[in-house]
Design a protein around this motif. Sequence first.
Motif, short mmCIF file in Angstrom:
data_model
loop_
_atom_site.label_atom_id
_atom_site.label_comp_id
_atom_site.label_asym_id
_atom_site.label_seq_id
_atom_site.Cartn_x
_atom_site.Cartn_y
_atom_site.Cartn_z
N ALA A 1 0.84 -1.20 0.00
CA ALA A 1 0.00 0.00 0.00
C ALA A 1 0.87 1.26 0.00
O ALA A 1 0.59 2.23 -0.72
N GLU A 2 1.92 1.23 0.80
CA GLU A 2 2.82 2.39 0.85
C GLU A 2 3.50 2.58 -0.51
O GLU A 2 3.68 3.71 -0.97
N ALA A 3 3.86 1.45 -1.13
CA ALA A 3 4.53 1.55 -2.43
C ALA A 3 3.58 2.13 -3.49
O ALA A 3 3.98 2.97 -4.31
N VAL A 4 2.33 1.68 -3.44
CA VAL A 4 1.35 2.20 -4.41
C VAL A 4 1.12 3.69 -4.17
O VAL A 4 1.10 4.50 -5.10
N ALA A 5 0.97 4.06 -2.90
CA ALA A 5 0.70 5.46 -2.58
C ALA A 5 1.87 6.37 -2.93
O ALA A 5 1.69 7.58 -3.13
N ALA A 6 3.05 5.78 -3.01
CA ALA A 6 4.24 6.59 -3.29
C ALA A 6 4.49 6.74 -4.79
O ALA A 6 5.42 7.44 -5.19
N ARG A 7 3.67 6.10 -5.62
CA ARG A 7 3.86 6.23 -7.07
C ARG A 7 3.74 7.70 -7.46
O ARG A 7 2.84 8.41 -6.97
N PRO A 8 4.60 8.17 -8.34
CA PRO A 8 4.61 9.59 -8.67
C PRO A 8 3.26 10.12 -9.17
O PRO A 8 2.88 11.24 -8.87
N ASP A 9 2.52 9.29 -9.90
CA ASP A 9 1.28 9.80 -10.49
C ASP A 9 0.16 9.97 -9.47
O ASP A 9 -0.80 10.69 -9.73
N ILE A 10 0.24 9.33 -8.33
CA ILE A 10 -0.82 9.52 -7.34
C ILE A 10 -0.27 9.97 -6.00
O ILE A 10 -1.02 10.13 -5.04
N SER A 11 1.03 10.17 -5.96
CA SER A 11 1.64 10.55 -4.69
C SER A 11 0.97 11.79 -4.13
O SER A 11 0.77 12.78 -4.83
N GLY A 12 0.65 11.75 -2.88
CA GLY A 12 0.08 12.92 -2.22
C GLY A 12 -1.42 12.93 -2.19
O GLY A 12 -2.03 13.68 -1.43
N PHE A 13 -2.06 12.13 -3.01
CA PHE A 13 -3.52 12.14 -3.01
C PHE A 13 -4.13 11.20 -1.98
O PHE A 13 -5.24 11.38 -1.56
N VAL A 14 -3.38 10.18 -1.64
CA VAL A 14 -3.94 9.22 -0.72
C VAL A 14 -2.85 8.67 0.20
O VAL A 14 -1.73 8.42 -0.23
N ALA A 15 -3.21 8.55 1.45
CA ALA A 15 -2.33 7.90 2.41
C ALA A 15 -3.03 6.63 2.86
O ALA A 15 -4.18 6.69 3.30
N PRO A 16 -2.40 5.47 2.72
CA PRO A 16 -3.07 4.24 3.14
C PRO A 16 -3.50 4.34 4.59
O PRO A 16 -2.77 4.88 5.42
N ARG A 17 -4.68 3.85 4.87
CA ARG A 17 -5.18 3.89 6.24
C ARG A 17 -5.28 2.45 6.73
O ARG A 17 -6.28 1.77 6.55
N ILE A 18 -4.20 2.01 7.31
CA ILE A 18 -4.12 0.61 7.76
C ILE A 18 -3.86 0.62 9.26
O ILE A 18 -2.76 0.93 9.71
N GLY A 19 -4.89 0.31 10.01
CA GLY A 19 -4.76 0.28 11.46
C GLY A 19 -4.65 -1.14 11.97
O GLY A 19 -4.67 -2.11 11.20
N ALA A 20 -4.55 -1.24 13.29
CA ALA A 20 -4.43 -2.56 13.91
C ALA A 20 -5.65 -3.42 13.59
O ALA A 20 -5.53 -4.63 13.40
N ALA A 21 -6.82 -2.77 13.50
CA ALA A 21 -8.03 -3.54 13.23
C ALA A 21 -7.98 -4.20 11.85
O ALA A 21 -8.34 -5.36 11.69
N LEU A 22 -7.50 -3.44 10.86
CA LEU A 22 -7.42 -4.01 9.51
C LEU A 22 -6.38 -5.13 9.45
O LEU A 22 -6.60 -6.16 8.81
N LEU A 23 -5.26 -4.92 10.13
CA LEU A 23 -4.24 -5.97 10.15
C LEU A 23 -4.79 -7.23 10.83
O LEU A 23 -4.57 -8.35 10.36
#
Lengths: 369, 229
Positions: free
Chosen positions: A313-335
Amino acid sequence: MTLFGVALRNLSGWQPRNLGALAGITIAVASFVALVGLARGVEHSLLSTLVDRGTDLMVTEAGALDLVSSIVPDARAEDIDEIEGVTRTAPELSRLTSLDDGRSVGVVGWPVGSFPWESLTVVEGRLPAGPDRREVAVGEALAERAGFAMGDEVWLFQTRFEITGVVTAPTVLARSLAYVPLTQAQALTFRDGQATVINVRTDPDRPDEVAGRIRERFPDLAVERAETLASDFMFARIAAVLAYAISTVALVSAGLVIFTAMSTAVAARRGEIAILSAIGWARWRIVSALLIEGTVIAMVAGVAGAAAGVLAAEAVAARPDISGFVAPRIGAALLAQGVGLSLAVGIVGSLLPALSVTRRPPAEVLRGK
Amino acid sequence: MTETLAIRARGLERTFRRGAVRALAGVDIDVPAGASVAITGPSGSGKTTLLHALAGLLPVTAGEVRIGQEVPRTPADWARFRRDHIGLVFQDDWLLRRLSAVENVEIAMQGTHLPPREQRQRALDLLDRVNARAFAHRRPAGLSGGERQRIAVARSLANRPSILLADEPTGELDSFNAEQILRLLFALHGTEGLTLMIVTHDTALAARCALQFRMHDGRGRFSGTEKTE
């Protein structure tokens, strides 16, 4: 040798069938965690960007589908300001435009000195100083993505602006916007005297009461608490639906992959299962051993998958074309959901084939070799 | 004089392919306790099917098997009987490849309430008895066919069975190793008083058994004169 010991010995070594199950489950859980985390990140970013401005109430055009398409006279802000319980108001005009390189950027216009500017923290430089100046403060995520620096020129609405400051904000979406004086935004988008929303701050603990008064006085406007309005608008609803849909698809896909991997691993061991039965192992004991193995595989793969999901998720969010638009929201509950999914489906995926295989008479397998 | 029977089967029938193949067509057999019995007959006559039926590895279509004084009926009954009373040796060793020799013997003692340490000791003693102690901690992949089969014999004895059923136990061994295994089986039969039943094509081996039960087209009967043991 204990039952647990037998099960663990069966897991020892790098056996292809165990590796296959492990890899399949890891990928499935990673996909689930990453997709849901990203979808929730989009949804959360949309909602928080509005709520975190410190706005208690948002006044929009009644029936507007979303914040960008709403049109409200900016003069209404002064009228609303006179209503009892209202402490501050600020009209806002939000538009989308494109940069030189064709990438889109959201532009927000507020009156210079109005309270929404207080939600931004200046990292470098300053905020636009006057309503007549073609000055812009850019969010730091936008600055990083587009390579902007203080003092640079940037073209917004086909017009040159000077970047006077870089700002930060609590949400990644807010950090990806450009902020200009309201009058500039209005002039350059042919919306003089118009706003998309009027931000209202009220006396503490009285927003609902104040909202009632505004509705009473301006029945042609919609008045909602910021968090309600944000979640009701189309973009937020789309994000929520996407998050739900992606979660469901990821969940079902992961479940099928895990079930297939575990079933295959158990089915490949029919010979061993038959001989255990032949030497007198009770059916429940064989099933238990297979369940222990399945649970260990599912647990290890679940944890590995959850970790891989975070990285993906971090790698996808860091892609130059979408960087800055979304921060993955992965909490303990999702894990925990990811690991729990792996365990639940892994156990069922082991149990069903184990029950099926142990139902067959051992001779059928022993003779078939 | 009433003879004590280790196994008594009546009217054993087993069909395959929805009745098209009758592997067992009403077999009756009484096996005296402590006897050695060779089950002989041409390929497809039902020898292995009979052995599997007598061990509860294959449910019969009709008939009944009595082990000693009891009649196992459910798969759970049969599993318990195999664990406590019946040792099995197959043509293939059927050892678990990820377990060492001693562990392969130990797993047969699962569920016997014997403490793990005593399980280990008994497994080592059995390997000693079949001349396999030297490779107790090696996995099957590193052993010869004869060595693996000796471990399989040790495993079959793990819970002190009163009956040992062997299905072509030397079928995949060279003559030297085959003789070693047979000597081992007959020695155990002699010293332990085990009831020994061996499925075989080998007439020489059959001749070493006290009784021969000859199968033909799913039916069987004892043949020849009982050999004095």
